[in-house]
Design an enzyme around this catalytic site. Structure first.
Site, short mmCIF file in Angstrom:
data_model
loop_
_atom_site.label_atom_id
_atom_site.label_comp_id
_atom_site.label_asym_id
_atom_site.label_seq_id
_atom_site.Cartn_x
_atom_site.Cartn_y
_atom_site.Cartn_z
CE LYS A 80 49.46 -65.76 -28.87
NZ LYS A 80 50.45 -66.82 -28.29
NE ARG B 174 47.63 -72.03 -32.93
CZ ARG B 174 46.50 -71.49 -32.48
NH1 ARG B 174 45.33 -71.99 -33.27
NH2 ARG B 174 46.11 -70.46 -31.86
CE LYS C 11 46.96 -72.57 -28.54
NZ LYS C 11 48.45 -71.94 -28.60
CD GLU D 9 44.82 -58.96 -20.26
OE1 GLU D 9 45.93 -58.88 -19.54
OE2 GLU D 9 44.20 -59.95 -20.24
CE LYS E 270 51.37 -64.15 -31.98
NZ LYS E 270 52.11 -65.12 -31.22
CB SER F 277 53.09 -67.85 -38.90
OG SER F 277 51.55 -67.96 -38.45
CE1 TYR G 229 58.31 -66.72 -37.54
CE2 TYR G 229 56.05 -65.45 -37.92
CZ TYR G 229 56.85 -66.45 -37.14
OH TYR G 229 56.23 -66.79 -36.30
C1 PBG Z 1 52.14 -69.89 -28.63
C2 PBG Z 1 52.43 -68.82 -29.65
C3 PBG Z 1 51.83 -68.71 -30.67
C4 PBG Z 1 52.66 -67.82 -31.67
C5 PBG Z 1 53.56 -67.30 -30.79
N1 PBG Z 1 53.67 -67.76 -29.52
C6 PBG Z 1 50.72 -69.62 -31.50
C7 PBG Z 1 49.50 -69.72 -30.54
O1 PBG Z 1 49.14 -69.03 -29.72
O2 PBG Z 1 48.74 -70.54 -30.94
C8 PBG Z 1 52.20 -67.57 -33.12
C9 PBG Z 1 53.05 -66.75 -34.02
C10 PBG Z 1 52.78 -66.68 -35.18
O3 PBG Z 1 51.68 -67.03 -35.79
O4 PBG Z 1 53.55 -66.51 -36.15
N2 PBG Z 1 52.35 -69.51 -27.58
#
Ligand code: PBG
Length: 332
Positions: free
Chosen positions: A201, A211, A223, A239, A254, A280, A319
Site C-alpha cells: 500500500k 478520506r 502516512k 513485504e 494499492k 477513490s 467503486y
Molecule cells: C485507511 C484506508 C485508506 C484507504 C483504504 N483504507 C486511506 C488511507 O490510507 O489514508 C483508501 C481507499 C481509497 O482511496 O479508495 N486505512
C-alpha cells in the site's frame, strides 16, 4: 506487399477477437467497497459520485439487491463515526456494538451468501486520522507506534470475526500484523476467517476522495512512515514474502493503475492470489473527466479494470462495481 505474417488477421472480426482475447473481466472478480455510518438514512458521498454513506439497515438491504440483481458476491466495509466516538487509541474500532460490527450482522441476516470483507486499521476511529496508535514527540511531531498498534488491530480483527466477517483486510501497513492477527484468529477458533493483506500500500495522492468520505484525513503528519514510497518496487516483494510467510491468504496492491508493474511482480514472485484496489482517486479522475464530457465513463472504466487484470490481478476492488456488473450483464 508479400507478407506471410499479418497480425491484423487475428483482429478482423469480433468473433476472432473473442477467440484470441487474453484477459477477461467478470463480476465474480469484483469487490465493492461500501461505507456504513450511524445515520438512519442514506447520504450521497460528494467525493465519490454514485456511492453512499449507508445506514446499517440500508446496507443490509442493498447487499441483498447487489447479490441477487447484479451478482456482486463480495463487499468491503468501511465504518464512519462522528468525532465524539474518536479517541487517541481508536478504541471504537473493537466495539462489538460499533457500526461495522452491527452492519456485518445485519448483512449476514439479510443476505447470508454475500461475502463480507472488513477493513482493519484505526484511522476512521482515531482523533489523529492515523492508522495506528500515536505518540506525540517533543519536537511537535508524531510517531505511529508499531507493536502497540498491532495489539489494537488484533482486537479489531477479533471483533469483526465475532460479528461474522468472512475476510479481514488489514490496511494499516504495520510490521508483523498479519502473523499476529492470524495467530489470534486461530487461537479463538476462527481459522476459517481469511486474511487479505494490504501488502503493498503506497503513500499515494489518490486517497483524497476516500478520506473526504470518512472525514479521516490525517490531522497531523502524513502516512509515509508506514505506507510505501511510490518509488519502490523491490520493497513490495519483500513485504509480499513476509505476508506469505505470516499466513496471508491473498495479497493486495494499492493503488492499482499507477502500480501495474508491482501487480505483475507480485504475481510472479508469490504463490498467492493478487487483489488490486482501484482507489477513490482513480475512480474520481474518470468520473470527473466523464462529467465534463471529455471521457466516456464506461469505456474508460472497463479499460482501466482490464489493464489491472492484464497485469495479473485476480480480483479488483472498485467503486464502480455495480455499474460494471450492469455493463457486463448487458454484454458491454
Ligand atoms: C485507511 C484506508 C485508506 C484507504 C483504504 N483504507 C486511506 C488511507 O490510507 O489514508 C483508501 C481507499 C481509497 O482511496 O479508495 N486505512
Amino acid at each position: 506487399m508479400k507478407l506471410t505474417k499479418r497480425p491484423r488477421r487475428n483482429r478482423k472480426s469480433e468473433g476472432l477477437r473473442g477467440l484470441v482475447r487474453e484477459t477477461s473481466l467478470s463480476v465474480e472478480q469484483l469487490i465493492y467497497p461500501m461505507f456504513v455510518w450511524e445515520g438512519n438514512e442514506e447520504q450521497e458521498i460528494e467525493s465519490l459520485p454514485g456511492n453512499k454513506r449507508w445506514s446499517v439497515e440500508g446496507i443490509a438491504k442493498e447487499s441483498r439487491r447487489l447479490y441477487s440483481e447484479l451478482g456482486i458476491r463480495c463487499i468491503d466495509l468501511f465504518g464512519i463515526v462522528g468525532d465524539e466516538k474518536k479517541n487517541a487509541d481508536g478504541r471504537e474500532a473493537w466495539n462489538d456494538e460499533g457500526v461495522v460490527q452491527r452492519a456485518i450482522r445485519a448483512i449476514k441476516r439479510e443476505e447470508p451468501r454475500m461475502m463480507v470483507m472488513t477493513d482493519v486499521a484505526l484511522d476512521p476511529y482515531s482523533t489523529y486520522g492515523q492508522d495506528g496508535i500515536v505518540r506525540e514527540l517533543e519536537d511537535g511531531g508524531i510517531e505511529v507506534l508499531n507493536d502497540e498498534t498491532v495489539e489494537a488491530l488484533v482486537k479489531q480483527a477479533l471483533s469483526h470475526a465475532r460479528a461474522g466477517a468472512d475476510i479481514i483486510s488489514p490496511s494499516d501497513m504495520m510490521d508483523g500484523r498479519i502473523g499476529a492477527i492470524r495467530a489470534a484468529l486461530d487461537a479463538a477458533g476462527w481459522e476459517q476467517v481469511s486474511l487479505l493483506s494490504y501488502t503493498a500500500k503506497y503513500a499515494s495522492s489518490l486517497y483524497g476522495p476516500f478520506r473526504g468520505a470518512l472525514g479521516s484525513a490525517p490531522k497531523k503528519g502524513d502516512k509515509k512512515s508506514y505506507q510505501m514510497d511510490p518509488a519502490n518496487r523491490r520493497e513490495a516483494v519483500r513485504e509480499a514474502l513476509l505476508d506469505e510467510e505470516e499466513g496471508a491468504d491473498m495479497l493486495m496492491v494499492k493503488p492499482a493503475t499507477y502500480y501495474l508493474d508491482v501487480i505483475a511482480e507480485l504475481k510472479e514472485k508469490t504463490h498467492l492470489p493478487i487483489a488490486a484496489y482501484h482507489v477513490s482517486g482513480e475512480y474520481l479522475m474518470i468520473q470527473a473527466a466523464a462529467a465534463s464530457g471529455w471521457l466516456d465513463a464506461k469505456q474508460a472504466t472497463l479499460e482501466a479494470l482490464l489493464s489491472i487484470r492484464r497485469a495479473g490481478a485476480d480480483m479488483i476492488l472498485t467503486y464502480a462495481a455495480p455499474q460494471v456488473a450492469q455493463w457486463l450483464m448487458e454484454g458491454c
